[in-house]
Design a protein around this motif. Structure first.
Motif, PDB file in Angstrom:
ATOM      1  N   GLY A  13      48.061  33.089  46.436  1.00 52.90           N
ATOM      2  CA  GLY A  13      49.051  34.140  46.552  1.00 52.90           C
ATOM      3  C   GLY A  13      48.423  35.303  47.303  1.00 52.90           C
ATOM      4  O   GLY A  13      47.271  35.220  47.738  1.00 52.90           O
ATOM      5  N   ASP A  14      49.157  36.387  47.465  1.00 54.34           N
ATOM      6  CA  ASP A  14      48.609  37.541  48.177  1.00 54.34           C
ATOM      7  C   ASP A  14      47.380  38.105  47.478  1.00 54.34           C
ATOM      8  O   ASP A  14      46.458  38.607  48.133  1.00 54.34           O
ATOM      9  N   ASP A  15      47.367  38.053  46.145  1.00 55.49           N
ATOM     10  CA  ASP A  15      46.274  38.669  45.395  1.00 55.49           C
ATOM     11  C   ASP A  15      45.683  37.752  44.331  1.00 55.49           C
ATOM     12  O   ASP A  15      44.955  38.203  43.447  1.00 55.49           O
ATOM     13  N   HIS A  16      45.996  36.458  44.405  1.00 55.28           N
ATOM     14  CA  HIS A  16      45.504  35.550  43.376  1.00 55.28           C
ATOM     15  C   HIS A  16      45.339  34.134  43.909  1.00 55.28           C
ATOM     16  O   HIS A  16      45.801  33.806  45.002  1.00 55.28           O
ATOM     17  N   TYR A  26      44.942  27.550  36.354  1.00 46.72           N
ATOM     18  CA  TYR A  26      44.664  28.917  35.913  1.00 46.72           C
ATOM     19  C   TYR A  26      44.894  29.869  37.072  1.00 46.72           C
ATOM     20  O   TYR A  26      44.449  29.612  38.201  1.00 46.72           O
ATOM     21  N   GLU A  27      45.591  30.968  36.785  1.00 42.37           N
ATOM     22  CA  GLU A  27      45.849  31.990  37.789  1.00 42.37           C
ATOM     23  C   GLU A  27      44.785  33.079  37.668  1.00 42.37           C
ATOM     24  O   GLU A  27      44.634  33.691  36.614  1.00 42.37           O
ATOM     25  N   ALA A  28      44.038  33.294  38.742  1.00 42.09           N
ATOM     26  CA  ALA A  28      42.986  34.314  38.746  1.00 42.09           C
ATOM     27  C   ALA A  28      43.255  35.313  39.858  1.00 42.09           C
ATOM     28  O   ALA A  28      43.411  34.934  41.025  1.00 42.09           O
ATOM     29  N   PHE A  29      43.329  36.590  39.492  1.00 41.61           N
ATOM     30  CA  PHE A  29      43.515  37.647  40.474  1.00 41.61           C
ATOM     31  C   PHE A  29      42.169  37.993  41.095  1.00 41.61           C
ATOM     32  O   PHE A  29      41.169  38.140  40.396  1.00 41.61           O
ATOM     33  N   CYS A  30      42.139  38.126  42.417  1.00 41.39           N
ATOM     34  CA  CYS A  30      40.871  38.249  43.136  1.00 41.39           C
ATOM     35  C   CYS A  30      40.948  39.326  44.222  1.00 41.39           C
ATOM     36  O   CYS A  30      42.032  39.701  44.672  1.00 41.39           O
ATOM     37  N   SER A  31      39.780  39.774  44.643  1.00 44.15           N
ATOM     38  CA  SER A  31      39.702  40.639  45.814  1.00 44.15           C
ATOM     39  C   SER A  31      39.996  39.796  47.052  1.00 44.15           C
ATOM     40  O   SER A  31      39.885  38.557  47.026  1.00 44.15           O
ATOM     41  N   SER A  32      40.356  40.445  48.134  1.00 38.79           N
ATOM     42  CA  SER A  32      40.629  39.696  49.367  1.00 38.79           C
ATOM     43  C   SER A  32      39.371  39.014  49.883  1.00 38.79           C
ATOM     44  O   SER A  32      39.435  37.951  50.512  1.00 38.79           O
ATOM     45  N   ARG A  33      38.193  39.599  49.606  1.00 33.65           N
ATOM     46  CA  ARG A  33      36.938  38.963  50.011  1.00 33.65           C
ATOM     47  C   ARG A  33      36.738  37.629  49.283  1.00 33.65           C
ATOM     48  O   ARG A  33      36.322  36.640  49.879  1.00 33.65           O
ATOM     49  N   THR A  34      37.011  37.624  47.986  1.00 35.47           N
ATOM     50  CA  THR A  34      36.871  36.393  47.218  1.00 35.47           C
ATOM     51  C   THR A  34      37.872  35.350  47.685  1.00 35.47           C
ATOM     52  O   THR A  34      37.539  34.173  47.855  1.00 35.47           O
ATOM     53  N   ALA A  36      39.164  35.027  50.598  1.00 40.81           N
ATOM     54  CA  ALA A  36      38.757  34.526  51.916  1.00 40.81           C
ATOM     55  C   ALA A  36      37.569  33.582  51.813  1.00 40.81           C
ATOM     56  O   ALA A  36      37.402  32.682  52.652  1.00 40.81           O
ATOM     57  N   ALA A  37      36.740  33.774  50.782  1.00 42.05           N
ATOM     58  CA  ALA A  37      35.536  32.945  50.630  1.00 42.05           C
ATOM     59  C   ALA A  37      35.823  31.598  49.979  1.00 42.05           C
ATOM     60  O   ALA A  37      35.016  30.670  50.070  1.00 42.05           O
ATOM     61  N   ARG A  59      45.152  38.492  31.365  1.00 37.61           N
ATOM     62  CA  ARG A  59      45.019  38.259  32.803  1.00 37.61           C
ATOM     63  C   ARG A  59      43.577  37.896  33.148  1.00 37.61           C
ATOM     64  O   ARG A  59      42.637  38.491  32.622  1.00 37.61           O
ATOM     65  N   LEU A  60      43.437  36.904  34.007  1.00 32.81           N
ATOM     66  CA  LEU A  60      42.118  36.477  34.476  1.00 32.81           C
ATOM     67  C   LEU A  60      41.842  37.083  35.842  1.00 32.81           C
ATOM     68  O   LEU A  60      42.711  37.094  36.722  1.00 32.81           O
ATOM     69  N   TYR A  61      40.627  37.567  36.028  1.00 30.05           N
ATOM     70  CA  TYR A  61      40.187  38.091  37.324  1.00 30.05           C
ATOM     71  C   TYR A  61      39.028  37.228  37.806  1.00 30.05           C
ATOM     72  O   TYR A  61      38.092  36.944  37.051  1.00 30.05           O
ATOM     73  N   GLY A  62      39.120  36.796  39.058  1.00 29.03           N
ATOM     74  CA  GLY A  62      38.136  35.866  39.592  1.00 29.03           C
ATOM     75  C   GLY A  62      37.246  36.500  40.651  1.00 29.03           C
ATOM     76  O   GLY A  62      37.696  37.351  41.429  1.00 29.03           O
ATOM     77  N   PHE A  63      35.983  36.051  40.691  1.00 29.95           N
ATOM     78  CA  PHE A  63      35.000  36.635  41.605  1.00 29.95           C
ATOM     79  C   PHE A  63      34.142  35.533  42.220  1.00 29.95           C
ATOM     80  O   PHE A  63      33.863  34.517  41.599  1.00 29.95           O
ATOM     81  N   SER A  64      33.695  35.792  43.428  1.00 29.61           N
ATOM     82  CA  SER A  64      32.883  34.797  44.135  1.00 29.61           C
ATOM     83  C   SER A  64      31.439  34.796  43.676  1.00 29.61           C
ATOM     84  O   SER A  64      30.704  33.849  43.959  1.00 29.61           O
ATOM     85  N   SER A  65      31.011  35.852  42.977  1.00 25.22           N
ATOM     86  CA  SER A  65      29.624  35.941  42.525  1.00 25.22           C
ATOM     87  C   SER A  65      29.548  36.747  41.236  1.00 25.22           C
ATOM     88  O   SER A  65      30.465  37.511  40.899  1.00 25.22           O
TER      89      SER A  65
END
Length: 205
Positions: A13-16, A26-34, A36-37, A59-65
């Motif tokens: 999605g735009d932000d997840h 699972y739906e995880a909200f992420c930064s645009s950097r994450t 894109a990665a 709400r789950l928030y997801g990160f690349s690192s």
């Protein structure tokens, strides 16, 4: 508690992102950097998870690192910074760039994020001064130099070399990181002109 999701990328999605873990998405909200990665739909992906529970939602928030996750949590300790603003900052700055911005008290870097006005940017760099989460994405030598620069007490030759490199188009974070590595090798007594020359060589590698 969910610490990490490993599965197939189902959709974006735009932000997840939706991660399919054994048939459960699972739906995880992420930064645009994450976002894109992450790999393409149908491919295996991994996101580190921070779960925020409120009365009306989970709400789950997801990160690349782990570093990005650590900064997300530290940013939210600042008054006025919620999950949305923290993700906006992480969308435009990497963990090491956030570390640099805070060490250098560079409110303009923080202010590049959507939803971060001048007052909030000042609050972020002020309240987080001297704070770096474990695994925050910056080495101690670089942080030490940037803190000294931010407080105006770095050696004159080093400060002048950073200024010269930023005038040549490099960011203060890039310049100070390069010079921190040089000072660690050569010592602090190197003449300004040589520091600039070595800095340019370091930045071109």
């Amino acid at each position: 508690m969910i610490g990490k999701l490993k599965g197939l990328v189902d959709s974006f999605g735009d932000d997840h992102v939706l991660i399919d873990c054994g048939g459960v998405c699972y739906e995880a909200f992420c930064s645009s950097r994450t976002l894109a990665a992450l790999p393409r739909v149908g491919e295996a992906g991994v996101v580190f998870i921070e779960t925020i529970v409120r009365e009306d939602m989970i709400r789950l928030y997801g990160f690349s690192s782990e570093a990005e996750k650590a900064w997300f949590n530290l940013l939210m300790t600042v008054q006025g910074v919620g999950a949305r603003v923290a993700l906006a900052i992480l969308s435009v700055l990497s963990p090491s760039e956030i570390s640099s911005a805070i060490a250098l008290q560079d409110k303009a870097m923080i202010g590049r994020a959507n939803g971060v006005g001048p007052k909030l940017a000042i609050r972020v760099v002020t309240e987080l001064k001297g704070k770096v989460p474990a695994g925050g994405g910056i080495d101690a030598g670089t942080l030490g130099l940037q803190t000294a620069l931010g407080e105006g007490n770095a050696a004159g030759n080093v400060a002048d070399a950073v200024s010269a490199l930023t005038n040549l188009g490099y960011s203060s974070a890039q310049a100070s990181a390069a010079l921190a590595r040089i000072v660690a090798r050569e010592g602090e007594e190197v003449a300004t002109e040589k520091l600039i020359r070595l800095g340019l060589r370091e930045l071109s590698n």
